[in-house]
Design a protein around this motif. Structure first.
Motif, PDB file in Angstrom:
ATOM      1  N   MET A   1      20.985 -55.839   6.345  1.00 20.77           N
ATOM      2  CA  MET A   1      20.911 -55.181   7.668  1.00 20.77           C
ATOM      3  C   MET A   1      20.583 -53.706   7.503  1.00 20.77           C
ATOM      4  SD  MET A   1      21.378 -55.520  10.995  1.00 20.77           S
ATOM      5  CE  MET A   1      22.091 -57.178  11.000  1.00 20.77           C
ATOM      6  N   LYS A   2      19.555 -53.282   8.206  1.00 23.65           N
ATOM      7  CA  LYS A   2      19.201 -51.863   8.185  1.00 23.65           C
ATOM      8  C   LYS A   2      20.347 -51.043   8.786  1.00 23.65           C
ATOM      9  CE  LYS A   2      16.253 -49.478  10.976  1.00 23.65           C
ATOM     10  NZ  LYS A   2      15.048 -49.235  11.791  1.00 23.65           N
ATOM     11  N   GLN A   3      20.609 -49.881   8.225  1.00 20.89           N
ATOM     12  CA  GLN A   3      21.612 -48.988   8.792  1.00 20.89           C
ATOM     13  C   GLN A   3      20.908 -47.916   9.632  1.00 20.89           C
ATOM     14  OE1 GLN A   3      24.835 -50.711   8.144  1.00 20.89           O
ATOM     15  NE2 GLN A   3      25.383 -48.560   8.276  1.00 20.89           N
ATOM     16  N   LEU A   4      21.541 -47.563  10.721  1.00 22.40           N
ATOM     17  CA  LEU A   4      21.058 -46.448  11.543  1.00 22.40           C
ATOM     18  C   LEU A   4      21.977 -45.265  11.315  1.00 22.40           C
ATOM     19  CD1 LEU A   4      20.582 -48.356  14.915  1.00 22.40           C
ATOM     20  CD2 LEU A   4      18.770 -47.657  13.336  1.00 22.40           C
ATOM     21  N   THR A   5      21.433 -44.086  11.409  1.00 22.05           N
ATOM     22  CA  THR A   5      22.289 -42.911  11.382  1.00 22.05           C
ATOM     23  C   THR A   5      22.103 -42.142  12.676  1.00 22.05           C
ATOM     24  OG1 THR A   5      20.624 -41.543  10.295  1.00 22.05           O
ATOM     25  CG2 THR A   5      22.197 -42.660   8.865  1.00 22.05           C
ATOM     26  N   GLY A   6      23.153 -41.398  13.016  1.00 18.91           N
ATOM     27  CA  GLY A   6      23.108 -40.555  14.196  1.00 18.91           C
ATOM     28  C   GLY A   6      23.766 -39.231  13.856  1.00 18.91           C
ATOM     29  N   SER A   7      23.403 -38.203  14.585  1.00 17.37           N
ATOM     30  CA  SER A   7      23.982 -36.886  14.299  1.00 17.37           C
ATOM     31  C   SER A   7      23.991 -36.043  15.558  1.00 17.37           C
ATOM     32  CB  SER A   7      23.195 -36.175  13.198  1.00 17.37           C
ATOM     33  OG  SER A   7      21.835 -36.096  13.551  1.00 17.37           O
ATOM     34  N   CYS A   8      24.799 -34.991  15.511  1.00 23.98           N
ATOM     35  CA  CYS A   8      24.875 -34.081  16.653  1.00 23.98           C
ATOM     36  C   CYS A   8      23.815 -32.988  16.514  1.00 23.98           C
ATOM     37  CB  CYS A   8      26.277 -33.486  16.749  1.00 23.98           C
ATOM     38  SG  CYS A   8      26.717 -32.447  15.349  1.00 23.98           S
ATOM     39  N   LEU A   9      23.732 -32.155  17.522  1.00 32.77           N
ATOM     40  CA  LEU A   9      22.701 -31.115  17.541  1.00 32.77           C
ATOM     41  C   LEU A   9      22.807 -30.156  16.357  1.00 32.77           C
ATOM     42  CD1 LEU A   9      20.372 -29.689  19.078  1.00 32.77           C
ATOM     43  CD2 LEU A   9      22.116 -28.500  20.410  1.00 32.77           C
ATOM     44  N   CYS A  10      24.011 -29.740  16.008  1.00 29.16           N
ATOM     45  CA  CYS A  10      24.177 -28.780  14.904  1.00 29.16           C
ATOM     46  C   CYS A  10      24.232 -29.470  13.548  1.00 29.16           C
ATOM     47  CB  CYS A  10      25.399 -27.903  15.124  1.00 29.16           C
ATOM     48  SG  CYS A  10      26.984 -28.736  14.843  1.00 29.16           S
ATOM     49  N   ASN A  11      24.221 -30.806  13.565  1.00 30.40           N
ATOM     50  CA  ASN A  11      24.124 -31.608  12.336  1.00 30.40           C
ATOM     51  C   ASN A  11      25.379 -31.586  11.456  1.00 30.40           C
ATOM     52  OD1 ASN A  11      22.450 -33.477  11.081  1.00 30.40           O
ATOM     53  ND2 ASN A  11      21.804 -31.988   9.522  1.00 30.40           N
ATOM     54  N   ASN A  12      26.484 -31.113  11.988  1.00 32.90           N
ATOM     55  CA  ASN A  12      27.715 -31.154  11.195  1.00 32.90           C
ATOM     56  C   ASN A  12      28.341 -32.545  11.189  1.00 32.90           C
ATOM     57  OD1 ASN A  12      28.355 -28.488  10.048  1.00 32.90           O
ATOM     58  ND2 ASN A  12      28.207 -27.827  12.179  1.00 32.90           N
ATOM     59  N   ILE A  13      28.061 -33.317  12.238  1.00 31.74           N
ATOM     60  CA  ILE A  13      28.597 -34.682  12.315  1.00 31.74           C
ATOM     61  C   ILE A  13      27.475 -35.672  12.063  1.00 31.74           C
ATOM     62  CG2 ILE A  13      29.651 -36.419  13.827  1.00 31.74           C
ATOM     63  CD1 ILE A  13      30.951 -34.084  15.370  1.00 31.74           C
ATOM     64  N   GLU A  14      27.743 -36.641  11.188  1.00 30.68           N
ATOM     65  CA  GLU A  14      26.797 -37.736  10.996  1.00 30.68           C
ATOM     66  C   GLU A  14      27.563 -39.047  11.052  1.00 30.68           C
ATOM     67  OE1 GLU A  14      24.050 -37.428   7.664  1.00 30.68           O
ATOM     68  OE2 GLU A  14      23.886 -39.609   7.628  1.00 30.68           O
ATOM     69  N   VAL A  15      26.964 -40.024  11.734  1.00 29.53           N
ATOM     70  CA  VAL A  15      27.574 -41.347  11.837  1.00 29.53           C
ATOM     71  C   VAL A  15      26.591 -42.390  11.324  1.00 29.53           C
ATOM     72  CG1 VAL A  15      28.971 -40.655  13.840  1.00 29.53           C
ATOM     73  CG2 VAL A  15      26.775 -41.790  14.199  1.00 29.53           C
ATOM     74  N   SER A  16      27.114 -43.563  11.002  1.00 30.15           N
ATOM     75  CA  SER A  16      26.285 -44.641  10.478  1.00 30.15           C
ATOM     76  C   SER A  16      26.744 -45.954  11.088  1.00 30.15           C
ATOM     77  CB  SER A  16      26.444 -44.654   8.950  1.00 30.15           C
ATOM     78  OG  SER A  16      25.854 -45.806   8.408  1.00 30.15           O
ATOM     79  N   LEU A  17      25.797 -46.839  11.386  1.00 29.25           N
ATOM     80  CA  LEU A  17      26.105 -48.129  11.986  1.00 29.25           C
ATOM     81  C   LEU A  17      24.969 -49.096  11.687  1.00 29.25           C
ATOM     82  CD1 LEU A  17      25.129 -47.941  15.677  1.00 29.25           C
ATOM     83  CD2 LEU A  17      25.371 -45.828  14.408  1.00 29.25           C
TER      84      LEU A  17
END
Ligand SMILES: [Zn+2]
Ligand SMILES: [Zn+2]
Length: 133
Positions: free
Chosen positions: A1-17
């Motif tokens: 399964m491909k993973q997606l990443t997401g992040s906030c505008l300032c890039n301090n937070i990154e998430v993966s799903l």
């Protein structure tokens, strides 16, 4: 399964799903409109246990909207990232935070009864005045 990443505008937070949303749609409710500052919110739902925070724990700001829902922002840049639904154990991810394209697309509009009066829905996706069953 491909993973997606997401992040906030300032890039301090990154998430993966995983690229495997249970549903994806556009919510026109007045709360999503206020929260996002936009005409509607495009969100995708995924089981909370598939969601991972990659970095930025110290930047998470959690707003307890109700007993059922927590909404997470970035403390630094104020991006709205996701909400957590407690009883259904789902994370609703704001699609705008994704850094790579998911394979699915939003497939419905909900809460169209409270949509912004200036906002016109121009696609042919199913519309629900409230939340479908
Ligand atoms: Zn941020
Ligand atoms: Zn909403």
């Amino acid at each position: 399964m491909k993973q997606l990443t997401g992040s906030c505008l300032c890039n301090n937070i990154e998430v993966s799903l995983p690229d495997d949303f249970d549903y994806m749609g556009n919510c026109h409710c007045s709360e999503c409109r206020k929260l996002s500052g936009s005409d509607y919110a495009a969100v995708g739902g995924i089981d909370s246990d598939k969601f991972q925070l990659v970095r930025g724990q110290e930047y998470l700001h959690i707003y307890h909207k109700s007993d059922e829902t927590d909404i997470t922002f970035c403390k630094n840049c104020s991006s709205t990232l996701f909400s957590r639904k407690k009883s259904s154990k789902k994370h609703n991810i704001r699609l705008g935070i994704l850094d790579n394209p998911p394979r699915q697309k939003p497939s419905f509009h909900i809460f169209t009864k409270s949509k912004a009066p200036w906002s016109e829905i121009t696609d042919n996706l199913p519309q629900f005045e409230k939340q479908p069953d």
